[in-house]
Enzyme design. Sequence first.
Site, short mmCIF file in Angstrom:
data_model
loop_
_atom_site.label_atom_id
_atom_site.label_comp_id
_atom_site.label_asym_id
_atom_site.label_seq_id
_atom_site.Cartn_x
_atom_site.Cartn_y
_atom_site.Cartn_z
N HIS A 38 0.74 -1.24 0.06
CA HIS A 38 -0.39 -0.08 0.21
C HIS A 38 1.03 1.19 -0.22
O HIS A 38 0.06 2.06 0.30
CB HIS A 38 -0.70 0.32 1.13
CG HIS A 38 -1.40 -1.19 1.73
ND1 HIS A 38 -2.81 -1.22 -0.23
CD2 HIS A 38 -2.02 -2.32 1.95
CE1 HIS A 38 -3.56 -2.74 0.55
NE2 HIS A 38 -2.97 -2.92 1.36
N LYS A 66 -5.27 -10.01 -7.74
CA LYS A 66 -6.06 -9.49 -6.38
C LYS A 66 -7.26 -8.14 -7.08
O LYS A 66 -7.05 -7.63 -7.75
CB LYS A 66 -4.94 -8.22 -5.84
CG LYS A 66 -5.24 -7.74 -3.96
CD LYS A 66 -4.70 -7.47 -3.42
CE LYS A 66 -5.06 -6.78 -2.09
NZ LYS A 66 -4.67 -6.11 -1.41
N HIS A 139 -3.45 -3.34 8.12
CA HIS A 139 -3.39 -3.74 7.32
C HIS A 139 -4.15 -2.52 6.88
O HIS A 139 -4.61 -0.98 7.38
CB HIS A 139 -5.15 -3.98 8.51
CG HIS A 139 -6.39 -3.69 7.52
ND1 HIS A 139 -6.52 -5.53 6.46
CD2 HIS A 139 -7.74 -3.77 7.77
CE1 HIS A 139 -7.81 -4.78 6.20
NE2 HIS A 139 -8.64 -4.20 7.40
#
Length: 148
Positions: A38, A66, A139
Amino acid sequence: MLVLKGIKAPMLFLLVSCAVATYALSHNPRHEKFLRQHSDFPQTAVAGQDYCGTMMLRRGLTRPCKATNSFVHVPRTQLKDICGWAGTHYRRALRLSRAELPVTTCSLQGSSRGRCRYWTHRGKRHILIGCDPSGWPVHFEESNFIPS
């Protein structure tokens, strides 16, 4: 007191303890995975128009393809700060960034011959992240994606 080359044992213990703590913090596998998936700062320059296809492949997110992944284009320290003063509690263990951040979101369009094709959306938005008990981002909550 034991002296080793001019350094007293308690001072040596303190130095070794700091080194071990620094190593442990910098080798957090969940945080490293979060950054790999990310974080992209400064934003990678990609030849042509296929930023998502290139980045998803480079970051190992195409086997299998993904469905959705976002890359945030701010320094890593700014992402970590969301776990503290730069974020607010949202729900469960999630933190909402106080500021809108530059983000590129890649959404799977389909695949052919083993190649993933992605739709690219660039913009600024608040992000939701999960942090571990030590305050490290681990996350990224994709469900917060709202095109602006």
